[in-house]
Scaffold this motif. Structure first.
Motif, PDB file in Angstrom:
ATOM      1  N   LEU A 140      44.399  31.984  41.696  1.00  0.00           N
ATOM      2  CA  LEU A 140      43.786  33.182  42.271  1.00  0.00           C
ATOM      3  C   LEU A 140      42.556  32.861  43.113  1.00  0.00           C
ATOM      4  CD1 LEU A 140      44.081  35.680  39.271  1.00  0.00           C
ATOM      5  CD2 LEU A 140      45.484  35.557  41.339  1.00  0.00           C
TER       6      LEU A 140
ATOM      7  N   SER B  14      42.334  37.408  47.508  1.00  0.00           N
ATOM      8  CA  SER B  14      42.610  37.797  46.125  1.00  0.00           C
ATOM      9  C   SER B  14      41.679  38.923  45.679  1.00  0.00           C
ATOM     10  CB  SER B  14      42.465  36.586  45.206  1.00  0.00           C
ATOM     11  OG  SER B  14      42.665  36.935  43.851  1.00  0.00           O
TER      12      SER B  14
ATOM     13  N   GLY C 292      48.861  37.540  38.926  1.00  0.00           N
ATOM     14  CA  GLY C 292      48.617  36.137  39.270  1.00  0.00           C
ATOM     15  C   GLY C 292      49.364  35.177  38.370  1.00  0.00           C
TER      16      GLY C 292
ATOM     17  N   ALA D 254      47.312  35.603  48.603  1.00  0.00           N
ATOM     18  CA  ALA D 254      46.957  36.901  48.030  1.00  0.00           C
ATOM     19  C   ALA D 254      48.094  37.898  48.158  1.00  0.00           C
ATOM     20  CB  ALA D 254      45.689  37.431  48.695  1.00  0.00           C
TER      21      ALA D 254
END
Length: 299
Positions: free
Chosen positions: A227, A232, A265, A279
């Protein structure tokens, strides 16, 4: 006290989806985001708000950038903003936003907005001028604006029903704490900031902490280096904003958003590995994480 996020805890917070619902049932989210260098941030935030269940998402974005996002996000509606220069919103955009904001249940401000003087004037007029606003999520350049010089006591002007989502660098600027102090006392500093500012504080990073003004906090017990990638945080902010539109409190919306973002994630990591996650890979996993929290067994 520091609690831990679990599936059983999350299950109790997932918004209901009645069979008789229409899009208005699940709330309207207004997102003020994007500038010429950060078009993608606006897209990621808007898409995440929709993926977290908001019935309608409107993106307030500099008018020259609208077509670039509309091509990849046909579900989003738009509030084109006047510009001071190409891709940079003008301070007058605040008036347009304020005229429309009463029709929304959630407001997200800051993803990719940039730090031009005109943008900061827009944010001053929007956030610090005492206007009635729906529950707010402030991320990225919205946080940079609050910590900029001349905004002493900003927390007294921003409505209390606000979620702040700083990464460690933004947290040090907001609190004047050193990075060394922060990394050794994440939960404590997040709680101190939440109490002092009377805001929910989401201190991002490995083992994200969500701190409440009441003195309570809840920890995401997982860490995922996958992440640690650009965008993100925009997905997280959009997820939280979409949950707030559905009627969750700022405390529950922030915490559940962190949990769902983390689970999304984990699903991507388990499928492709930690390196190379984008992302945008998280977006389709958010509703799956919601389903799993609602229907899955155990913790």
């Amino acid at each position: 006290p520091l609690n831990l996020m679990t599936r059983e805890w999350a299950r109790k917070l997932i918004p209901k989806r009645p069979q008789s619902a229409h899009k208005g049932t699940f709330g309207r989210t207004l997102i003020v985001a994007g500038s010429r260098n950060y078009i993608g941030a606006a897209y990621l935030a808007a898409a995440a708000a929709g993926r977290s269940g908001s019935g309608l998402v409107t993106l307030a974005i500099p008018q020259s950038l609208q077509i670039a996002i509309a091509a990849i996000a046909p579900e989003v509606t738009y509030l084109p903003l006047p510009e001071s220069s190409y891709g940079v919103p003008s301070s007058d955009a605040a008036d347009i936003i304020l005229e429309r904001v009463s029709g929304y249940q959630s407001l997200l401000v800051g993803c990719g907005l940039g730090q031009s003087p005109q943008t900061y004037e827009l944010l001053d007029r929007l956030l610090l001028s005492g206007h009635h606003l729906p529950p707010i999520t402030i991320d990225a350049d919205g946080l940079n604006f609050l910590s900029a010089g001349g905004n002493d006591g900003w927390w007294k002007k921003v409505p209390s029903h606000t979620v702040l989502t700083p990464h460690p660098g933004e947290m040090t600027r907001l609190t004047q704490a050193s990075m060394q102090c922060l990394e050794g006392n994440r939960s404590q500093l997040a709680l101190q900031a939440a109490s002092r500012c009377d805001k929910v504080v989401v201190l991002k990073g490995a083992f994200t902490v969500v701190a409440f003004p009441s003195g309570q906090a809840i920890l995401n017990p997982t860490s995922n280096p996958g992440l640690a990638t650009a965008g993100s945080g925009d997905v997280l902010a959009g997820t939280i904003a979409g949950l707030l539109a559905q009627g969750l409190s700022v405390e529950n919306g922030a915490a559940l958003g962190v949990y769902l973002h983390g689970k999304a994630g984990e699903k991507v990591r388990d499928r492709i590995g930690e390196a190379g996650i984008l992302a945008s890979d998280l977006l389709k996993e958010i509703p799956i994480s919601i389903r799993d929290a609602r229907e899955g067994p155990g913790v």
